[in-house]
Design a protein around this motif. Structure first.
Motif, mmCIF file in Angstrom:
data_model
loop_
_atom_site.group_PDB
_atom_site.id
_atom_site.type_symbol
_atom_site.label_atom_id
_atom_site.label_comp_id
_atom_site.label_asym_id
_atom_site.label_seq_id
_atom_site.Cartn_x
_atom_site.Cartn_y
_atom_site.Cartn_z
ATOM 1 N N LYS A 230 -27.515 13.799 14.999
ATOM 2 C CA LYS A 230 -26.560 13.033 14.244
ATOM 3 C C LYS A 230 -25.172 13.431 14.534
ATOM 4 N N GLU A 231 -24.799 14.642 14.693
ATOM 5 C CA GLU A 231 -23.627 15.150 15.395
ATOM 6 C C GLU A 231 -22.929 14.688 16.235
ATOM 7 N N VAL A 232 -23.851 14.118 17.214
ATOM 8 C CA VAL A 232 -23.525 13.653 18.555
ATOM 9 C C VAL A 232 -22.713 12.338 18.137
ATOM 10 N N TYR A 233 -23.218 11.481 17.173
ATOM 11 C CA TYR A 233 -22.772 10.099 16.861
ATOM 12 C C TYR A 233 -21.473 10.241 15.759
ATOM 13 N N GLU A 234 -21.753 11.034 15.044
ATOM 14 C CA GLU A 234 -21.004 11.208 13.761
ATOM 15 C C GLU A 234 -19.825 12.299 14.173
ATOM 16 N N GLU A 235 -19.783 13.085 14.853
ATOM 17 C CA GLU A 235 -18.537 13.980 14.965
ATOM 18 C C GLU A 235 -17.885 13.844 16.308
ATOM 19 N N GLY A 236 -18.423 12.963 17.332
ATOM 20 C CA GLY A 236 -17.807 12.787 18.440
ATOM 21 C C GLY A 236 -16.645 12.043 18.289
ATOM 22 N N LEU A 237 -15.874 11.901 19.379
ATOM 23 C CA LEU A 237 -14.725 11.117 19.639
ATOM 24 C C LEU A 237 -14.963 9.652 19.625
ATOM 25 N N LEU A 238 -14.609 8.765 18.825
ATOM 26 C CA LEU A 238 -14.810 7.272 19.073
ATOM 27 C C LEU A 238 -13.854 6.505 20.211
ATOM 28 N N VAL A 239 -14.569 6.082 21.049
ATOM 29 C CA VAL A 239 -13.781 5.538 22.398
ATOM 30 C C VAL A 239 -14.362 4.326 22.864
#
Length: 240
Positions: free
Chosen positions: A85-94
């Motif tokens: 979940k962290e990969v998708y919820e805490e990563g930078l939106l690009v």
């Protein structure tokens, strides 16, 4: 796995990621899961070979024993739902863009600056995928992605990996909201990054999977590298 504890994204996806969907669809994480599964199998085989060679020669036994320990080390550990979940919820939106349909290819762009004051350098990541469930999979379709960076010191991140939000959720409303946010962020750039992605893909039509094109502050390509590679190869050998 990469430690993301020291990274804080300026803009996040805002989605509620589904770990079950990620395990099924995320092809980047899927490679790691597949490698761990195969390592466990190799570990068992090496143990059996070590036992079988015990009465043949002790050196052969030691070699297979060491190999078994290596595969045991590589195959242990579980990827938790919280991590996924962290990969998708805490990563930078690009922003990401489908630049080929055969094979299905997404190119995503991210700012690689790691320290304030450094000149802007962007990376365009070429990602070949097998499937993108939920997307229309049309040429130049906009695909918002979440990404984390690899940092090895200095003023810049050395690389990054984009994860299309379609791999993390089936909620179209959340993906559309993320796309709207990407569009808003894009207005602050000196150039339209959707167009930059399109032109970069046209300029480098033979890019391999997970290759990264480096762009300077004016979005002019100057280097190329493989994901995980520390150094880059200059596109113009005469330019430092």
């Amino acid at each position: 796995m990469v430690d993301y504890s020291q990274f804080e994204a300026s803009t996040k996806s805002g989605i509620h990621a589904d770990p079950g969907r990620i395990r099924k669809n995320d092809e980047i994480i899927g490679k790691v899961l597949k490698q761990r599964k195969s390592s466990k199998i190799y570990c068992v085989l090496c143990v059996l070979l070590a036992a079988g060679s015990f009465f043949i020669h002790w050196i052969i036994t030691v070699v297979f024993g060491l190999a078994a320990l290596f595969f045991l080390w590589r195959g242990t550990g579980k990827i938790s739902d919280d991590y996924l979940k962290e990969v998708y919820e805490e990563g930078l939106l690009v922003p990401g863009l489908i630049v080929k349909t055969q094979p299905l290819t997404i190119m995503a762009i991210a700012n690689l600056v790691a320290q304030d004051g450094a000149k802007t350098i962007n990376g365009c990541f070429n990602l070949v995928v097998k499937e993108l469930d939920g997307a229309d999979k049309k040429l130049y379709e906009k695909i918002p992605c979440s990404c984390f960076f690899c940092y090895e010191g200095g003023s810049y991140h050395s690389s990054f990996e984009p994860h299309p939000l379609y791999w993390g959720t089936s909620d179209k409303q959340e993906i559309n909201a993320a796309l709207i946010q990407v569009e808003e962020d894009n207005k602050e750039n000196s150039q339209d990054e959707w167009e930059v992605l399109k032109q970069t893909a046209k300029q480098f039509p033979t890019l391999e999977n997970e290759q990264i094109i480096l762009l300077d502050e004016n979005y002019i390509p100057f280097g190329i590298k493989k994901n995980g590679q520390s150094d880059y190869d200059p596109l113009n050998p005469e330019t430092p």
